[in-house]
Design a protein around this motif. Structure first.
Motif, PDB file in Angstrom:
ATOM      1  N   SER A 153      34.821  48.490 -19.093  1.00 49.50           N
ATOM      2  CA  SER A 153      33.783  48.634 -18.076  1.00 49.50           C
ATOM      3  C   SER A 153      32.817  49.784 -18.369  1.00 49.50           C
ATOM      4  O   SER A 153      31.657  49.727 -17.977  1.00 49.50           O
ATOM      5  N   LYS A 154      33.258  50.801 -19.070  1.00 46.38           N
ATOM      6  CA  LYS A 154      32.388  51.948 -19.366  1.00 46.38           C
ATOM      7  C   LYS A 154      31.305  51.614 -20.388  1.00 46.38           C
ATOM      8  O   LYS A 154      30.221  52.169 -20.351  1.00 46.38           O
ATOM      9  N   ARG A 155      31.598  50.721 -21.322  1.00 50.06           N
ATOM     10  CA  ARG A 155      30.629  50.351 -22.362  1.00 50.06           C
ATOM     11  C   ARG A 155      29.895  49.049 -22.035  1.00 50.06           C
ATOM     12  O   ARG A 155      29.011  48.639 -22.779  1.00 50.06           O
ATOM     13  N   ALA A 156      30.248  48.413 -20.946  1.00 48.10           N
ATOM     14  CA  ALA A 156      29.682  47.105 -20.613  1.00 48.10           C
ATOM     15  C   ALA A 156      28.198  47.190 -20.283  1.00 48.10           C
ATOM     16  O   ALA A 156      27.742  48.133 -19.650  1.00 48.10           O
ATOM     17  N   LYS A 157      27.484  46.182 -20.724  1.00 46.19           N
ATOM     18  CA  LYS A 157      26.062  46.036 -20.415  1.00 46.19           C
ATOM     19  C   LYS A 157      25.825  44.874 -19.460  1.00 46.19           C
ATOM     20  O   LYS A 157      24.739  44.737 -18.910  1.00 46.19           O
TER      21      LYS A 157
ATOM     22  N   ALA B 195      35.911  37.390 -14.106  1.00 47.95           N
ATOM     23  CA  ALA B 195      34.815  38.154 -14.697  1.00 47.95           C
ATOM     24  C   ALA B 195      35.326  38.979 -15.869  1.00 47.95           C
ATOM     25  O   ALA B 195      36.479  39.422 -15.868  1.00 47.95           O
ATOM     26  N   TYR B 196      34.441  39.162 -16.847  1.00 48.29           N
ATOM     27  CA  TYR B 196      34.753  39.942 -18.035  1.00 48.29           C
ATOM     28  C   TYR B 196      33.579  40.869 -18.318  1.00 48.29           C
ATOM     29  O   TYR B 196      32.434  40.424 -18.337  1.00 48.29           O
ATOM     30  N   PHE B 197      33.872  42.131 -18.552  1.00 49.46           N
ATOM     31  CA  PHE B 197      32.831  43.062 -18.962  1.00 49.46           C
ATOM     32  C   PHE B 197      32.484  42.771 -20.411  1.00 49.46           C
ATOM     33  O   PHE B 197      33.377  42.628 -21.251  1.00 49.46           O
ATOM     34  N   THR B 198      31.180  42.667 -20.706  1.00 51.17           N
ATOM     35  CA  THR B 198      30.752  42.362 -22.064  1.00 51.17           C
ATOM     36  C   THR B 198      29.624  43.296 -22.501  1.00 51.17           C
ATOM     37  O   THR B 198      28.929  43.884 -21.673  1.00 51.17           O
ATOM     38  N   ASP B 199      29.457  43.383 -23.813  1.00 52.98           N
ATOM     39  CA  ASP B 199      28.347  44.162 -24.355  1.00 52.98           C
ATOM     40  C   ASP B 199      27.132  43.246 -24.516  1.00 52.98           C
ATOM     41  O   ASP B 199      27.175  42.080 -24.113  1.00 52.98           O
ATOM     42  N   GLN B 200      26.060  43.747 -25.127  1.00 57.76           N
ATOM     43  CA  GLN B 200      24.846  42.949 -25.261  1.00 57.76           C
ATOM     44  C   GLN B 200      25.006  41.768 -26.213  1.00 57.76           C
ATOM     45  O   GLN B 200      24.205  40.846 -26.187  1.00 57.76           O
TER      46      GLN B 200
END
Length: 184
Positions: A96-100, A84-89
């Motif tokens: 993880s703090k800025r992930a959407k 898994a990867y945290f991604t933006d819009q």
């Protein structure tokens, strides 16, 4: 940590997995081209990789945090992994703090285990784990020629949300990138 579903087990990365990883990156690496046929395959330095992953094993074993990677086992045989990867819009990797959203993937690295439903079971179990532990939408990304992943996405109830036409090209073949989302 261990999750069991549909004849497979998902578990934390261990020292025993390192040698498989090295083989999958340096020798039996055709799985990379199934996912991203437009990239060149670079081998890893075995000693450097082993040292890095030994550090990873130690860090994971001492944590109860969310697992961004779990190894797939079928009858005690290491066959691949989910990640898994945290991604933006815009689907760009972020912290993880800025992930959407959380983009997940599955890789069945052992050829003899492909096409038997193990990737579907692994991704299903992992998507549920992610939804329960992260609290943001779960997405996945694939390309228009990856029929196996397209079938998995539909089977697991992921819905297409975006298509980027002609995102990549290789050997005069154009690949669209398709993003899916799963609403829990």
């Amino acid at each position: 940590m261990e999750l069991n579903y549909g004849g497979i087990s998902l578990r934390d990365y261990s020292y025993a997995d390192i040698q498989d990883d090295i083989r999958w990156l340096n020798v039996d690496n055709d799985w990379i081209l199934l996912d991203t046929p437009w990239v060149s395959i670079d081998t890893v330095d075995e000693d450097e990789y082993r040292e890095l992953m030994e550090f990873h094993v130690e860090a994971v074993s001492q944590s109860d945090a969310f697992r961004p990677r779990l190894e797939i086992y079928r009858e005690n045989k290491h066959i691949g992994f989910v990640s898994a990867y945290f991604t933006d819009q815009k689907h760009e990797i972020t912290d993880s703090k800025r992930a959407k959203q959380l983009q997940i993937s599955v890789q069945i690295c052992e050829r003899d285990y492909r096409g038997k439903g193990f990737g579907t079971h692994a991704l299903s179990a992992y998507a549920k784990y992610c939804a329960e532990n992260v609290g943001i939408p779960i997405t996945l990304r694939t390309h228009s020629q990856n029929l196996a992943m397209l079938k998995i996405a539909v089977k697991l109830g992921f819905e297409p949300i975006e298509r980027v036409n002609g995102a990549f090209e290789m050997l005069s073949k154009s690949y669209d990138v398709i993003y899916f989302i799963k609403n829990y």
